[in-house]
Write a protein that holds these residues in place. Structure first.
Motif, PDB file in Angstrom:
ATOM      1  N   UNK A 142     -14.697 -23.991  18.623  1.00 13.08           N
ATOM      2  CA  UNK A 142     -15.660 -24.908  19.257  1.00 13.08           C
ATOM      3  C   UNK A 142     -15.367 -26.240  18.604  1.00 13.08           C
ATOM      4  N   UNK A 143     -14.673 -27.100  19.326  1.00 13.17           N
ATOM      5  CA  UNK A 143     -14.061 -28.303  18.754  1.00 13.17           C
ATOM      6  C   UNK A 143     -14.956 -29.527  18.911  1.00 13.17           C
ATOM      7  N   UNK A 144     -15.207 -30.190  17.781  1.00 10.33           N
ATOM      8  CA  UNK A 144     -15.937 -31.455  17.781  1.00 10.33           C
ATOM      9  C   UNK A 144     -14.929 -32.590  17.867  1.00 10.33           C
ATOM     10  N   UNK A 145     -15.219 -33.557  18.729  1.00 15.62           N
ATOM     11  CA  UNK A 145     -14.349 -34.723  18.849  1.00 15.62           C
ATOM     12  C   UNK A 145     -15.180 -35.951  19.177  1.00 15.62           C
TER      13      UNK A 145
ATOM     14  N   UNK B 266     -10.926 -36.068  15.817  1.00  9.20           N
ATOM     15  CA  UNK B 266     -11.171 -34.632  15.944  1.00  9.20           C
ATOM     16  C   UNK B 266     -11.415 -34.024  14.565  1.00  9.20           C
ATOM     17  N   UNK B 267     -12.336 -33.087  14.521  1.00  8.09           N
ATOM     18  CA  UNK B 267     -12.484 -32.230  13.342  1.00  8.09           C
ATOM     19  C   UNK B 267     -11.626 -31.010  13.618  1.00  8.09           C
TER      20      UNK B 267
ATOM     21  N   UNK C  41     -16.120 -25.344  14.758  1.00  8.68           N
ATOM     22  CA  UNK C  41     -16.365 -23.976  14.304  1.00  8.68           C
ATOM     23  C   UNK C  41     -15.229 -23.084  14.786  1.00  8.68           C
ATOM     24  N   UNK C  42     -14.531 -22.490  13.836  1.00  7.15           N
ATOM     25  CA  UNK C  42     -13.402 -21.622  14.169  1.00  7.15           C
ATOM     26  C   UNK C  42     -13.900 -20.296  14.738  1.00  7.15           C
ATOM     27  N   UNK C  43     -13.304 -19.881  15.837  1.00  7.26           N
ATOM     28  CA  UNK C  43     -13.547 -18.545  16.375  1.00  7.26           C
ATOM     29  C   UNK C  43     -12.560 -17.574  15.735  1.00  7.26           C
ATOM     30  N   UNK C  44     -11.448 -18.140  15.295  1.00  7.64           N
ATOM     31  CA  UNK C  44     -10.390 -17.385  14.612  1.00  7.64           C
ATOM     32  C   UNK C  44      -9.765 -18.336  13.603  1.00  7.64           C
ATOM     33  N   UNK C  45      -9.536 -17.861  12.399  1.00 10.03           N
ATOM     34  CA  UNK C  45      -8.944 -18.716  11.370  1.00 10.03           C
ATOM     35  C   UNK C  45      -7.482 -19.020  11.711  1.00 10.03           C
TER      36      UNK C  45
END
Length: 115
Positions: free
Chosen positions: A10-13, A51-52, A60-64
């Motif tokens: 879930x990408x913050x930009x 971008x974070x 928030x990573x769904x997968x590392x």
């Protein structure tokens, strides 16, 4: 606060400025806020895409991530979401390594590379 649901994050930009797109990739443990001291000057000439990266800041990573390609896959998805075909890319520290991998794997998407 813009977020986009990508395959693995879930990408913050953030977007600011006008002109050619400039993707700003922060270093290890840093958020897009690392660019604040120079953002106003850059935004006079470019549309900044801050971008974070996966698992940092508000993303928030769904997968590392296991490799740099995991980060670049996120960036390609973000650019596709934003309908950005080609961009300048600037990376700092780990962001510089991600930027290099991005340029190697997607040279047609990179106008200029700044490390």
């Amino acid at each position: 606060m813009p977020f986009v649901e990508l395959t693995d994050v879930r990408c913050y930009y953030e977007l600011r400025g006008k002109g050619d797109p400039l993707l700003l990739i922060p270093g290890l443990g840093n958020t897009c806020r690392i660019w604040d001291p120079i953002a106003a000057d850059l935004a006079e000439h470019f549309c900044l895409i801050g971008v974070d990266i996966r698992g940092v800041g508000q993303s928030v990573a769904k997968r590392q991530p296991n490799t740099l390609r995991d980060y670049t896959a996120d960036l390609v998805e973000l650019l596709d979401h934003l309908q950005v075909v080609r961009t300048h890319v600037m990376g700092l520290s780990l962001g510089g390594m991600i930027a290099q991998r991005f340029a190697i794997d997607h040279p047609d998407r990179v106008s200029r590379l700044v490390l």
